[in-house]
Design an enzyme around this catalytic site. Structure first.
Site, mmCIF file in Angstrom:
data_model
loop_
_atom_site.group_PDB
_atom_site.id
_atom_site.type_symbol
_atom_site.label_atom_id
_atom_site.label_comp_id
_atom_site.label_asym_id
_atom_site.label_seq_id
_atom_site.Cartn_x
_atom_site.Cartn_y
_atom_site.Cartn_z
ATOM 1 N N LYS A 1 1.325 -1.093 -0.402
ATOM 2 C CA LYS A 1 -0.014 0.035 -0.181
ATOM 3 C C LYS A 1 0.951 1.469 -0.127
ATOM 4 O O LYS A 1 1.958 0.716 0.384
ATOM 5 C CB LYS A 1 -0.897 -0.122 0.921
ATOM 6 C CG LYS A 1 -2.457 0.696 1.506
ATOM 7 C CD LYS A 1 -3.396 0.207 0.177
ATOM 8 C CE LYS A 1 -5.009 1.278 0.169
ATOM 9 N NZ LYS A 1 -5.556 0.623 -0.371
ATOM 10 N N ASP B 1 -6.406 4.239 -4.929
ATOM 11 C CA ASP B 1 -7.454 3.960 -3.631
ATOM 12 C C ASP B 1 -8.395 5.175 -2.895
ATOM 13 O O ASP B 1 -8.307 6.206 -4.437
ATOM 14 C CB ASP B 1 -6.910 3.822 -2.334
ATOM 15 C CG ASP B 1 -7.377 3.521 -0.947
ATOM 16 O OD1 ASP B 1 -7.856 2.021 -0.838
ATOM 17 O OD2 ASP B 1 -7.344 4.444 -0.214
HETATM 18 P P1 NDP Z 1 -12.338 7.688 -3.710
HETATM 19 O O1 NDP Z 1 -11.987 8.764 -3.294
HETATM 20 O O2 NDP Z 1 -13.311 7.455 -4.002
HETATM 21 O O3 NDP Z 1 -13.957 7.623 -2.473
HETATM 22 C C1 NDP Z 1 -14.225 8.105 -0.946
HETATM 23 C C2 NDP Z 1 -15.259 8.961 -0.161
HETATM 24 O O4 NDP Z 1 -15.224 8.502 1.174
HETATM 25 C C3 NDP Z 1 -15.912 9.879 -0.362
HETATM 26 O O5 NDP Z 1 -16.820 10.522 -1.114
HETATM 27 C C4 NDP Z 1 -14.334 10.858 0.764
HETATM 28 O O6 NDP Z 1 -15.995 12.144 1.267
HETATM 29 C C5 NDP Z 1 -15.581 9.429 1.841
HETATM 30 N N1 NDP Z 1 -14.494 9.752 3.115
HETATM 31 C C6 NDP Z 1 -13.237 9.782 2.700
HETATM 32 N N2 NDP Z 1 -13.060 10.421 4.363
HETATM 33 C C7 NDP Z 1 -13.227 10.239 5.154
HETATM 34 C C8 NDP Z 1 -13.708 11.092 5.815
HETATM 35 N N3 NDP Z 1 -13.028 11.259 6.794
HETATM 36 N N4 NDP Z 1 -14.831 10.843 7.214
HETATM 37 C C9 NDP Z 1 -16.282 10.258 5.667
HETATM 38 N N5 NDP Z 1 -16.252 10.152 4.831
HETATM 39 C C10 NDP Z 1 -14.888 10.911 4.169
HETATM 40 O O7 NDP Z 1 -12.073 6.400 -2.905
HETATM 41 P P2 NDP Z 1 -12.947 4.901 -2.701
HETATM 42 O O8 NDP Z 1 -14.746 5.042 -3.097
HETATM 43 O O9 NDP Z 1 -11.536 4.812 -3.802
HETATM 44 O O10 NDP Z 1 -12.526 4.442 -1.584
HETATM 45 C C11 NDP Z 1 -13.505 4.198 -0.319
HETATM 46 C C12 NDP Z 1 -12.897 3.012 0.860
HETATM 47 O O11 NDP Z 1 -12.828 1.826 0.599
HETATM 48 C C13 NDP Z 1 -11.384 3.102 1.234
HETATM 49 O O12 NDP Z 1 -11.658 2.259 2.565
HETATM 50 C C14 NDP Z 1 -10.890 2.360 0.243
HETATM 51 O O13 NDP Z 1 -9.462 2.204 1.363
HETATM 52 C C15 NDP Z 1 -11.411 1.335 -0.280
HETATM 53 N N6 NDP Z 1 -10.996 0.920 -0.983
HETATM 54 C C16 NDP Z 1 -11.151 0.918 -2.302
HETATM 55 C C17 NDP Z 1 -10.832 -0.213 -3.071
HETATM 56 C C18 NDP Z 1 -10.776 0.916 -4.824
HETATM 57 O O14 NDP Z 1 -10.884 -0.710 -5.587
HETATM 58 N N7 NDP Z 1 -10.722 2.002 -5.015
HETATM 59 C C19 NDP Z 1 -11.495 -1.634 -2.743
HETATM 60 C C20 NDP Z 1 -10.466 -1.398 -2.605
HETATM 61 C C21 NDP Z 1 -10.744 -1.408 -0.810
HETATM 62 P P3 NDP Z 1 -15.198 13.303 0.789
HETATM 63 O O15 NDP Z 1 -15.030 13.111 -0.572
HETATM 64 O O16 NDP Z 1 -15.909 14.382 1.049
HETATM 65 O O17 NDP Z 1 -13.296 13.356 1.456
#
Ligand code: NDP
Length: 448
Positions: free
Chosen positions: A129, A169
């Site tokens: 990571k 991510d």
């Molecule tokens: P994105 O950046 O596309 O989206 C993240 C989302 O979560 C946004 O809506 C963001 O809101 C919100 N968010 C981030 N930080 C916080 C916080 N501290 N409190 C509340 N909301 C928050 O990321 P992903 O969708 O790719 O990833 C989301 C999760 O899934 C993570 O935990 C990641 O590790 C996990 N994941 C992702 C994978 C992938 O293929 N992308 C694979 C496996 C797991 P805002 O815009 O306001 O920041």
């Protein structure tokens, strides 16, 4: 006290002493340790080999400076990282996160969980990571490009299609992967397989964008099937509105569910008519706007500040898809009161330890992220396979493989939990099934 219990307790003490400030990493280790004793009791040979110390110590930690210039000409410095945690099963594989909260503890927890997640997919990938404390919010496209170019100028020294293959991510999507790949190619020339999650125009895989969200829905589809049930008319909470959340919503709706919430870090949307996905995609993927814009357009939607997990309304299923530790014990109790029967983690470690205990005590089906959100990395591994073959598979082919992989992962968690007398504790099932394969490979490769 059994020898295995003693071994686990002693190790837990040592690991906490070694890195006392790495809260998230220790949280992930504690969760893993809480489930591993039955396996070690059955396999004392792993105790002899001191396997816990071996598997929890990253092979390599890389930290570097990322200098870049903003649009006003100011010199900016961020920290960049890559954690190469475990290569027993294949090249290090895992995403890059750009978010101001990024630090060594968060990346070590993510990399540690990635090792077992990747093992569960059955594909030849190790775990890693990386990322930076760079905040992409509010940055111009040119600033994002300059940052990505600078980040890659250093990262390039440590990665390669057969050694370490990063992906996206939080804060790293198709646009960032494009800039990162461009910077890599300028120095090393063509090497498509060095990054996954690439846009389709230059060797990305069909279905990768959707894979994590679709995968978590497929995981729960299998669970519901076991319960003689399906998604029809289920009321569903989803948190987040990024890559994972959007495509989880898409698949859940396609399978007949009614998704009533989504969120960002400021607040959440409650739409009792069901989330309008076309509108959500336009706001998040095209306009790159905040969720407040959704409520301004859709009259049935309410926008609330704060966490979606404090919200009281009846629901059947919950899919946390935002970030780590977004659900605490009090919020877990609210989720139980709302009538939710299944909690499936699209995000990594979104439920803290007390929240998980609350779900298990209330006989909620808890589907841990390291199993339920493995669809993204699984399709990343399929992207690597296509890049090596110089071939592109169709969307249908990829999707069919993804669903099959998620079915296998679900069954592996279910059957392993049963084998160890842990009922429906999929967390135990995922940890033991993921760990066993890695541990076996590590021991076979000797003390390295
Ligand atoms: P994105 O950046 O596309 O989206 C993240 C989302 O979560 C946004 O809506 C963001 O809101 C919100 N968010 C981030 N930080 C916080 C916080 N501290 N409190 C509340 N909301 C928050 O990321 P992903 O969708 O790719 O990833 C989301 C999760 O899934 C993570 O935990 C990641 O590790 C996990 N994941 C992702 C994978 C992938 O293929 N992308 C694979 C496996 C797991 P805002 O815009 O306001 O920041």
């Amino acid at each position: 006290m059994s020898r295995a219990t003693e071994f686990v307790q002693q190790f837990q003490k040592e690991v906490h002493q070694k890195d006392p400030n790495q809260t998230e990493f220790l949280q992930a280790i504690d969760e893993f340790l809480s489930t591993i004793t039955p396996f070690l009791e059955k396999h004392p040979e792993y105790v002899e080999k001191n396997i816990l110390s071996l598997v929890t110590e990253p092979e390599r930690l890389i930290q570097f400076r990322v200098p870049w210039q903003d649009d006003a000409g100011n010199w900016k410095i961020n920290r960049g990282y890559r954690i190469q945690f475990n290569s027993a099963l294949g090249p290090y594989k895992g995403g890059l996160r750009f978010h101001p909260s990024v630090n060594l503890s968060i990346l070590k927890f993510l990399a540690f969980e990635q090792v077992f997640k990747n093992s569960l997919t059955g594909l030849p990938i190790g775990g890693g990571k990386g990322g930076s404390d760079f905040d992409p919010k509010g940055k111009s496209d040119a600033e994002i490009m300059r940052f990505c170019q600078s980040f890659m100028t250093e990262l390039i020294k440590y990665i390669g299609p057969d050694t370490d293959v990063p992906a996206g991510d939080i804060g790293v999507g198709g646009r960032e992967i494009g800039y990162l790949y461009g910077a890599y190619k300028r120095i090393k020339q063509y090497d498509a397989g060095v990054l996954t999650g690439k846009p389709l125009d230059f060797w990305g895989s069909q279905g990768r964008t959707e894979a994590t969200g679709y995968g978590v829905a497929y995981f729960v589809k299998e669970l519901l099937h076991d319960l003689n049930d399906d998604f029809t008319n289920k009321r569903v909470f989803v948190s987040g509105s990024g890559n994972v959340a959007i495509y989880a919503i898409e698949k859940l709706q396609e399978l007949g569910a009614k998704v009533i919430t989504c969120s960002d870090s400021d607040g959440f949307i409650y739409d009792d008519e069901g989330i309008d996905l076309t509108l959500l995609k336009d706001i998040k993927e095209v306009q790159r706007e905040r969720l407040t814009a959704y409520a301004k357009i859709k009259s049935t939607a309410q926008y609330h500040e704060g966490s979606v997990w404090d919200f009281a309304t009846k629901a059947d299923l919950a899919f946390p898809c935002a970030t780590q530790n977004e659900i605490n014990q009090k919020q877990a109790e609210q989720i139980v009161k709302n009538g939710v029967k299944v909690v499936a983690e699209g995000a990594n470690m979104p439920c803290n330890a007390e929240a998980v205990d609350c779900f298990l005590e209330n006989a909620i089906y808890y589907c841990p992220g390291k199993a339920a959100n493995a669809g993204g990395v699984a399709v990343s591994a399929l992207e690597m396979a296509q890049n090596s073959q110089r071939l592109s598979w169709t969307k249908e082919e990829v999707n069919e493989k993804l669903e099959k992989i998620m079915r296998t992962i679900y069954r592996s968690c279910r059957d392993t939990a049963k084998e160890y007398g842990a009922g429906n504790n999929f967390m135990l099932g995922a940890n033991i099934a993921g760990f066993e394969k890695v541990a076996k490979a590590m021991i076979a490769q000797g003390l390295v």
